[in-house]
Design an enzyme around this catalytic site. Structure first.
Site, mmCIF file in Angstrom:
data_model
loop_
_atom_site.group_PDB
_atom_site.id
_atom_site.type_symbol
_atom_site.label_atom_id
_atom_site.label_comp_id
_atom_site.label_asym_id
_atom_site.label_seq_id
_atom_site.Cartn_x
_atom_site.Cartn_y
_atom_site.Cartn_z
ATOM 1 N N ARG A 25 0.805 -1.207 0.000
ATOM 2 C CA ARG A 25 0.000 0.000 0.000
ATOM 3 C C ARG A 25 0.851 1.277 0.000
ATOM 4 O O ARG A 25 0.444 2.313 -0.526
ATOM 5 C CB ARG A 25 -0.917 -0.039 1.226
ATOM 6 C CG ARG A 25 -1.874 1.084 1.288
ATOM 7 C CD ARG A 25 -2.699 1.037 2.556
ATOM 8 N NE ARG A 25 -3.248 2.359 2.821
ATOM 9 C CZ ARG A 25 -4.397 2.795 2.348
ATOM 10 N NH1 ARG A 25 -5.142 2.014 1.609
ATOM 11 N NH2 ARG A 25 -4.807 4.005 2.617
ATOM 12 N N ASP A 44 -7.621 -4.352 2.849
ATOM 13 C CA ASP A 44 -6.739 -5.474 3.148
ATOM 14 C C ASP A 44 -7.151 -6.099 4.457
ATOM 15 O O ASP A 44 -8.217 -5.782 4.990
ATOM 16 C CB ASP A 44 -5.263 -5.066 3.111
ATOM 17 C CG ASP A 44 -4.932 -3.943 4.075
ATOM 18 O OD1 ASP A 44 -5.640 -3.818 5.099
ATOM 19 O OD2 ASP A 44 -3.982 -3.207 3.816
ATOM 20 N N ASP A 72 -0.185 -0.805 15.484
ATOM 21 C CA ASP A 72 0.695 -1.866 14.989
ATOM 22 C C ASP A 72 1.234 -2.758 16.116
ATOM 23 O O ASP A 72 1.798 -3.820 15.835
ATOM 24 C CB ASP A 72 1.874 -1.268 14.194
ATOM 25 C CG ASP A 72 1.430 -0.794 12.815
ATOM 26 O OD1 ASP A 72 0.275 -1.057 12.427
ATOM 27 O OD2 ASP A 72 2.237 -0.146 12.116
HETATM 28 C C1 UD1 Z 1 0.208 3.703 8.351
HETATM 29 C C2 UD1 Z 1 1.147 2.530 8.573
HETATM 30 C C3 UD1 Z 1 0.460 1.426 9.357
HETATM 31 C C4 UD1 Z 1 -0.098 1.989 10.647
HETATM 32 C C5 UD1 Z 1 -0.981 3.191 10.357
HETATM 33 C C6 UD1 Z 1 -1.486 3.870 11.615
HETATM 34 C C7 UD1 Z 1 2.512 2.540 6.602
HETATM 35 C C8 UD1 Z 1 2.909 1.863 5.342
HETATM 36 N N1 UD1 Z 1 1.529 2.000 7.281
HETATM 37 O O1 UD1 Z 1 -0.869 3.257 7.540
HETATM 38 O O2 UD1 Z 1 1.418 0.411 9.647
HETATM 39 O O3 UD1 Z 1 -0.892 0.979 11.265
HETATM 40 O O4 UD1 Z 1 -0.244 4.172 9.610
HETATM 41 O O5 UD1 Z 1 -0.420 4.239 12.431
HETATM 42 O O6 UD1 Z 1 3.115 3.529 7.015
HETATM 43 N N2 UD1 Z 1 -8.365 6.682 6.439
HETATM 44 C C9 UD1 Z 1 -9.461 7.107 5.733
HETATM 45 N N3 UD1 Z 1 -9.267 7.871 4.603
HETATM 46 C C10 UD1 Z 1 -8.030 8.200 4.163
HETATM 47 C C11 UD1 Z 1 -6.893 7.773 4.891
HETATM 48 C C12 UD1 Z 1 -7.088 7.008 6.050
HETATM 49 O O7 UD1 Z 1 -10.606 6.820 6.094
HETATM 50 O O8 UD1 Z 1 -7.925 8.890 3.138
HETATM 51 C C13 UD1 Z 1 -8.555 5.864 7.679
HETATM 52 C C14 UD1 Z 1 -8.052 4.439 7.484
HETATM 53 O O9 UD1 Z 1 -9.029 3.612 6.878
HETATM 54 C C15 UD1 Z 1 -7.765 4.037 8.911
HETATM 55 C C16 UD1 Z 1 -7.298 5.343 9.561
HETATM 56 O O10 UD1 Z 1 -7.748 6.383 8.700
HETATM 57 O O11 UD1 Z 1 -8.947 3.611 9.551
HETATM 58 C C17 UD1 Z 1 -5.792 5.446 9.751
HETATM 59 O O12 UD1 Z 1 -5.135 5.268 8.529
HETATM 60 P P1 UD1 Z 1 -3.723 5.937 8.219
HETATM 61 O O13 UD1 Z 1 -3.227 6.688 9.402
HETATM 62 O O14 UD1 Z 1 -3.845 6.640 6.920
HETATM 63 O O15 UD1 Z 1 -2.806 4.659 8.041
HETATM 64 P P2 UD1 Z 1 -1.844 4.307 6.849
HETATM 65 O O16 UD1 Z 1 -1.067 5.507 6.446
HETATM 66 O O17 UD1 Z 1 -2.612 3.572 5.808
#
Ligand code: UD1
Length: 420
Positions: free
Chosen positions: A93, A117, A306
């Protein structure tokens, strides 16, 4: 070849480990290298499969990528390509982190939508809305986000509904080259994001407020290549700390940064651990069985989602009952069914898991569903009577370089074998 971990439970883990660079930082630094023409070097890069996937993605974008022993150089052409294909994005991702840099740098990007996922649905809406606020146009077509900003980006005031790590990264890496000032309110504050900000500053970006909920970015006309060392992986360090406590062990974790793990270490101390700072990390010791700990996951500086599987595994063998609340990813309790196969007493209701600790789990075949769930299951196997097989080891390999070798060096009876 698909492999699995074979764990014979019962060892008390003792000795020293070294934590490598953070996966979730190194991958983002590699994507951000796209912001400057020329050769950027990133050091302390972990030896994991995801780095090869990001290297392949950057190569397809026209970069020349050379990897050495824990370092990578990325030579970025004047006009990189603009498409991140589905075959790579679905594997990893973090590929979507090329979106912000490409729109900022060349005014266009086509990035495959990653889809959901095993830890839940993971939207891109905050990423897209943020880029639109900066003046980009974006729409979805045939499974891709197509974004363009032919006349460049313009600074804007952006407030995130949730401090998403990925969205903050994509907006930040676009805003550094936008005209004027961008503010990001309710920005993520994760140490990996601070590392990315410092990397961008070393390329000539102007950013204030790193590590706070408000980022202020003064756009500049161009950035230059840099040479940067990735911060240590706080989740890997945290995993070793949990391993020490669960196995009543004694592990010195070189490279661990206690300032990035304040809450997890506080929780482990309340479970009974003795944690001391060393010259270059921490030492975590435990006598006897841990006490149960209640935890709610939250964006940094809250308890990291995590490390949630490790908390559930610890509570499964702790003295007492615990409630673990997952506030970040709705699907992250899926692996609980695997732990129950080891005899854990857990019930899940929405985003709460109630765990009744028992003295020992009972080894069985289980399957890793994602990186961290897999690591949590390996820790559970270490405290199970008999043999635990953790299938689909490749998930764990994505986040833990040399996991088996490091566990063996600490005295665990762990090996890798071919899946049948
Ligand atoms: C990153 C980390 C992951 C960690 C997470 C939270 C990487 C590759 N992965 O994932 O290991 O668990 O941060 O610390 O760095 N969301 C939305 N819309 C968006 C973006 C996010 O609804 O546009 C929601 C997601 O579905 C989730 C939450 O926000 O429920 C947090 O996601 P986010 O902080 O963006 O995590 P990642 O960057 O995907």
């Amino acid at each position: 070849m698909n492999t699995r971990f074979r764990i014979v439970g019962g060892a008390r883990l003792q000795g020293e480990v070294k934590v490598s660079g953070a996966k979730n930082s190194a991958l983002k630094l590699m994507a951000a290298a796209l912001l400057a023409t020329g050769k950027t070097t990133i050091r302390n890069v972990p030896e994991i499969a995801d780095i090869a996937i990001m290297a392949e993605l950057l190569t397809r974008l026209g970069c020349t990528v050379i990897r050495g022993d824990e370092w990578v150089t990325i030579d970025v052409p004047e006009v990189p390509g603009h498409r991140a294909d589905y075959d790579l994005v679905r594997k990893m991702r973090a590929s979507i982190n090329v979106l912000g840099p490409l729109v900022a740098r060349i005014g266009q990007a086509e990035v495959a939508l990653p889809g959901g996922d095993a830890i839940g649905s993971r939207g891109l809406d905050f990423h897209i809305k943020g880029l639109e606020s900066l003046g980009a146009q974006a729409h979805n077509e045939h499974g891709y986000v197509i974004a363009s900003a032919p006349n460049g980006l313009i600074g804007a005031e952006i407030t995130l509904d949730f401090p998403s790590v990925g969205a903050t990264e994509n907006i930040l890496t676009a805003a550094v080259l936008a005209k004027g000032i961008t503010t990001i309110d309710n920005a993520a504050r994760e140490p990996d994001l601070v590392d990315l900000g410092e990397f961008l500053i070393s390329m000539g970006a102007k950013i204030e407020g790193l590590g706070t909920p408000k980022l202020i970015i003064h756009g500049v006309a161009a950035l230059h290549p840099t040479d940067h060392t990735t911060i240590a992986d706080r989740i890997v360090a945290g995993t070793w700390a949990f391993a020490a406590v669960m196995t009543s062990g004694d592990i010195t974790i070189h490279g661990a940064r206690p300032q990035d793990l304040e809450l997890p270490l506080e929780k482990l101390a309340s479970a009974g651990a003795i944690i001391t700072a060393t010259d270059d990390g921490i030492r975590v010791r435990m006598d006897g069985r841990p006490q149960s700990i209640d935890v709610s996951t939250l964006p940094y500086p809250g308890f990291p989602t995590d490390l949630q599987p490790m908390v559930i595994s610890l509570n499964a063998i702790a003295n007492g009952d615990a409630i673990v609340t997952e506030n970040v990813f709705e699907g992250r309790f899926m692996f609980v069914n695997e732990l129950i196969r080891l005899g854990a007493q857990i019930s899940v209701d929405g985003h709460h898991a109630s765990i009744r600790g028992i003295p020992q789990l009972s080894g069985a075949p289980v399957a890793a569903t994602d990186i961290r769930a897999g690591a949590g299951l390996v820790l559970a196997g270490l405290v199970s009577e008999g043999i635990t097989l953790v299938e689909d080891a490749f998930h764990v390999d994505r986040g833990y370089p040399n996991f088996v070798e490091q566990l063996q060096a600490l005295g665990a009876d762990v090996s890798r074998e071919a899946s049948e």
